[in-house]
Scaffold this motif. Structure first.
Motif, mmCIF file in Angstrom:
data_model
loop_
_atom_site.group_PDB
_atom_site.id
_atom_site.type_symbol
_atom_site.label_atom_id
_atom_site.label_comp_id
_atom_site.label_asym_id
_atom_site.label_seq_id
_atom_site.Cartn_x
_atom_site.Cartn_y
_atom_site.Cartn_z
ATOM 1 N N UNK A 31 -13.469 -18.536 -14.115
ATOM 2 C CA UNK A 31 -13.622 -17.265 -13.408
ATOM 3 C C UNK A 31 -12.256 -16.720 -13.007
ATOM 4 N N UNK A 32 -11.371 -17.588 -12.539
ATOM 5 C CA UNK A 32 -10.020 -17.175 -12.145
ATOM 6 C C UNK A 32 -9.249 -16.642 -13.355
ATOM 7 N N UNK A 33 -9.322 -17.351 -14.475
ATOM 8 C CA UNK A 33 -8.631 -16.899 -15.681
ATOM 9 C C UNK A 33 -9.182 -15.557 -16.149
ATOM 10 N N UNK A 34 -10.492 -15.391 -16.084
ATOM 11 C CA UNK A 34 -11.107 -14.124 -16.485
ATOM 12 C C UNK A 34 -10.634 -12.992 -15.576
ATOM 13 N N UNK A 35 -10.531 -13.255 -14.279
ATOM 14 C CA UNK A 35 -10.052 -12.235 -13.346
ATOM 15 C C UNK A 35 -8.620 -11.823 -13.680
ATOM 16 N N UNK A 36 -7.789 -12.797 -14.012
ATOM 17 C CA UNK A 36 -6.406 -12.501 -14.379
ATOM 18 C C UNK A 36 -6.367 -11.693 -15.673
ATOM 19 N N UNK A 37 -7.117 -12.135 -16.676
ATOM 20 C CA UNK A 37 -7.126 -11.441 -17.964
ATOM 21 C C UNK A 37 -7.623 -10.001 -17.813
ATOM 22 N N UNK A 38 -8.703 -9.816 -17.088
ATOM 23 C CA UNK A 38 -9.237 -8.463 -16.909
ATOM 24 C C UNK A 38 -8.275 -7.582 -16.122
ATOM 25 N N UNK A 39 -7.566 -8.154 -15.164
ATOM 26 C CA UNK A 39 -6.564 -7.390 -14.423
ATOM 27 C C UNK A 39 -5.461 -6.920 -15.368
ATOM 28 N N UNK A 40 -5.033 -7.791 -16.262
ATOM 29 C CA UNK A 40 -3.985 -7.438 -17.226
ATOM 30 C C UNK A 40 -4.458 -6.320 -18.150
ATOM 31 N N UNK A 41 -5.717 -6.374 -18.578
ATOM 32 C CA UNK A 41 -6.204 -5.407 -19.558
ATOM 33 C C UNK A 41 -6.798 -4.144 -18.953
ATOM 34 N N UNK A 42 -7.248 -4.186 -17.705
ATOM 35 C CA UNK A 42 -7.878 -3.009 -17.123
ATOM 36 C C UNK A 42 -6.972 -2.239 -16.169
ATOM 37 N N UNK A 43 -5.994 -2.910 -15.564
ATOM 38 C CA UNK A 43 -5.055 -2.240 -14.673
ATOM 39 C C UNK A 43 -3.823 -1.834 -15.480
ATOM 40 N N UNK A 44 -3.233 -0.705 -15.137
ATOM 41 C CA UNK A 44 -2.079 -0.254 -15.924
ATOM 42 C C UNK A 44 -0.882 -1.202 -15.793
ATOM 43 N N UNK A 45 -0.137 -1.393 -16.900
ATOM 44 C CA UNK A 45 1.061 -2.235 -16.850
ATOM 45 C C UNK A 45 2.191 -1.491 -16.124
ATOM 46 N N UNK A 46 3.270 -2.138 -15.827
ATOM 47 C CA UNK A 46 3.651 -3.486 -16.217
ATOM 48 C C UNK A 46 3.001 -4.534 -15.324
ATOM 49 N N UNK A 47 2.851 -5.734 -15.868
ATOM 50 C CA UNK A 47 2.317 -6.862 -15.121
ATOM 51 C C UNK A 47 3.370 -7.951 -15.065
ATOM 52 N N UNK A 48 3.564 -8.487 -13.878
ATOM 53 C CA UNK A 48 4.480 -9.608 -13.696
ATOM 54 C C UNK A 48 3.706 -10.753 -13.058
ATOM 55 N N UNK A 49 4.254 -11.942 -13.164
ATOM 56 C CA UNK A 49 3.610 -13.091 -12.524
ATOM 57 C C UNK A 49 3.521 -12.843 -11.022
ATOM 58 N N UNK A 50 4.602 -12.374 -10.443
ATOM 59 C CA UNK A 50 4.617 -12.088 -9.004
ATOM 60 C C UNK A 50 3.568 -11.033 -8.629
ATOM 61 N N UNK A 51 3.487 -9.976 -9.435
ATOM 62 C CA UNK A 51 2.528 -8.909 -9.164
ATOM 63 C C UNK A 51 1.083 -9.366 -9.310
ATOM 64 N N UNK A 52 0.805 -10.156 -10.331
ATOM 65 C CA UNK A 52 -0.559 -10.671 -10.519
ATOM 66 C C UNK A 52 -0.939 -11.601 -9.368
ATOM 67 N N UNK A 53 0.004 -12.442 -8.941
ATOM 68 C CA UNK A 53 -0.271 -13.357 -7.824
ATOM 69 C C UNK A 53 -0.602 -12.564 -6.561
ATOM 70 N N UNK A 54 0.148 -11.517 -6.303
ATOM 71 C CA UNK A 54 -0.105 -10.694 -5.119
ATOM 72 C C UNK A 54 -1.442 -9.964 -5.237
#
Length: 117
Positions: A31-54
């Motif tokens: 579920x956590x991995x899916x949330x991360x993946x969907x955030x990367x694909x549904x939210x506009x980039x850029x994506x960083x590790x720091x930004x995803x963690x926040x």
């Protein structure tokens, strides 16, 4: 578009999607991995590790571990930010885009034809 489901209907839909994915024999995501993946694909980039963690309120190592697995599946890729070498940019891939699109199709199909209890 608003979707109106009762709790039981929503849970049944989630179950149908989970069962379909399990039967398909493809690699599955937590579920956590899916949330991360969907955030990367549904939210506009850029994506960083720091930004995803926040965004997900988890630690950077949690994001890194998830990205390691998703990178092995070619769902995402990581690259140093050329403007700020301290940052690692997380990028979408063709394989990842197809995975997310197919997952959306599974959800739509499950919503149209729910399984019997």
């Amino acid at each position: 578009m608003a979707v109106h489901l009762r709790a039981g209907e929503a849970l049944r839909l989630w179950q149908d999607v989970a069962v379909t994915e399990t039967r398909a024999g493809r690699p599955d995501l937590s579920l956590r991995q899916a949330a991360i993946l969907l955030t990367i694909y549904l939210d506009p980039p850029p994506h960083t590790i720091r930004g995803l963690a926040a965004r997900l309120n988890v630690s950077k190592p949690v994001i890194t571990r998830a990205l390691d697995m998703m990178g092995a599946l070619k769902l995402v890729s990581r690259h140093r930010d050329e403007r700020d070498r301290r940052n690692v940019l997380v990028k979408r891939t063709v394989e990842g885009a197809l995975f997310v699109e197919r997952f959306g199709d599974v959800i739509i199909a499950s919503a149209r034809e729910p399984s019997a209890p």
